[in-house]
Design an enzyme around this catalytic site. Structure first.
Site, mmCIF file in Angstrom:
data_model
loop_
_atom_site.group_PDB
_atom_site.id
_atom_site.type_symbol
_atom_site.label_atom_id
_atom_site.label_comp_id
_atom_site.label_asym_id
_atom_site.label_seq_id
_atom_site.Cartn_x
_atom_site.Cartn_y
_atom_site.Cartn_z
ATOM 1 N N SER A 148 -12.090 -38.283 -6.579
ATOM 2 C CA SER A 148 -11.770 -39.653 -6.969
ATOM 3 C C SER A 148 -13.044 -40.361 -7.401
ATOM 4 O O SER A 148 -14.153 -39.986 -6.976
ATOM 5 C CB SER A 148 -11.148 -40.412 -5.783
ATOM 6 O OG SER A 148 -11.069 -41.791 -6.042
ATOM 7 N N TYR A 161 -12.057 -43.106 3.122
ATOM 8 C CA TYR A 161 -11.641 -42.456 1.880
ATOM 9 C C TYR A 161 -12.839 -42.216 0.963
ATOM 10 O O TYR A 161 -13.013 -41.118 0.427
ATOM 11 C CB TYR A 161 -10.598 -43.321 1.174
ATOM 12 C CG TYR A 161 -10.006 -42.684 -0.066
ATOM 13 C CD1 TYR A 161 -9.128 -41.608 0.046
ATOM 14 C CD2 TYR A 161 -10.323 -43.139 -1.335
ATOM 15 C CE1 TYR A 161 -8.578 -41.009 -1.081
ATOM 16 C CE2 TYR A 161 -9.778 -42.549 -2.471
ATOM 17 C CZ TYR A 161 -8.914 -41.492 -2.338
ATOM 18 O OH TYR A 161 -8.377 -40.901 -3.458
#
Length: 275
Positions: A148, A161
């Protein structure tokens, strides 16, 4: 002009492929002639995607269904064993499964959240890679990790995350260097905002997530957020030895210009977090 790939004779295993980006990756590989392994925790969703893969396969190749949890080592071992027993080999491993949970560091159960996110997003990838090397070495295979742009930026309320994806990028680079002599290529795809159920599955209202995507899309240079096929096509490119045979250790950003335009999503994320 559309781009097509030929993965005839290849075996592709995609984690988290019962929905979203993973499902589109599996379908694209199937459409391109590969034998695919569809896996996830929900048996009905796994079966649905497996049927879709079989339907689009040029030779109606039956997709392998394996229901399991990437956080369970026994399930991961069974996933690999079933794949190799069924198809005799493994050519492509796509570590797609991912999990996010927004929490500030002073949240009471922050450390448990941190551990859960790391276990899914990083530990499962490390373990599966570790177990698959012997099979990928036999086929000069390759690994694509779905990371990501969160690995490259920071934002409030979701440090677990961001940390997990930053670590995943480094793991990608380390494995590219280490597995190169075995002729295994290892790359990463780092999406920006993509329309999937990823955020909705965190328990947020659908209409709020749609508004978030709409708002963020207006800030992207391409004028929209991503769709699952955008990422699937990038994965197929990296998996192709013909198209990307000289790429390994690459962190391929597919973000609609998010990083280039320095798009901030903190404000929109906080609106989500309040709900």
């Amino acid at each position: 002009m559309s781009v097509s790939y030929d993965f005839t004779g290849k075996v592709a295993l995609i984690t988290g492929s019962s929905s979203g980006i993973g499902a589109d990756i599996a379908e694209l590989f199937a459409k391109s002639g590969a034998n695919v392994v569809v896996t996830g925790r929900n048996a009905d969703r796994v079966a649905k995607v497996a049927k879709q893969c079989t339907d689009v396969s040029p030779k109606q190749l039956k997709a392998l269904q394996v229901v399991g949890d990437v956080n369970n080592e026994q399930d991961l071992n069974r996933l690999i064993e079933t794949t190799v027993q069924t198809f005799g080999k493994l050519d492509i491993l796509v570590n797609n499964v991912g999990f996010a949970h927004m929490a500030d560091v002073d949240t009471e159960d922050y450390f448990q959240i941190f551990q859960n996110v790391l276990y899914t997003n990083l530990n499962s990838v490390v373990y599966l890679t570790h177990k698959c090397v012997e099979h990928l070495a036999k086929t000069n295979g390759n690994i694509i990790n779905i990371s990501s742009i969160a690995s490259k930026i920071s934002s409030r309320g979701s440090s677990p995350y961001h940390i997990s994806k930053a670590a995943l990028d480094m793991f990608t680079k380390c494995m590219a260097a280490e597995l190169g002599p075995k002729r295994i290529r290892v790359n990463s795809v780092n999406p920006g905002a993509v329309v999937t159920n990823f955020v909705i599955n965190m328990g947020l209202p659908t209409e709020m997530v749609e508004k978030f995507n709409e708002t963020i899309g207006t800030k992207y240079p391409v004028g929209r957020v991503g769709q699952s096929p955008d990422i699937a096509n990038t994965v197929a490119y990296l998996a192709s030895d013909t198209a990307a045979g000289f790429l390994t250790g690459s962190i391929v950003v597919a973000d609609g210009g998010h990083l280039a335009a320095n798009v901030s999503i903190d404000g929109e994320k906080q609106k989500l977090n309040k709900n």
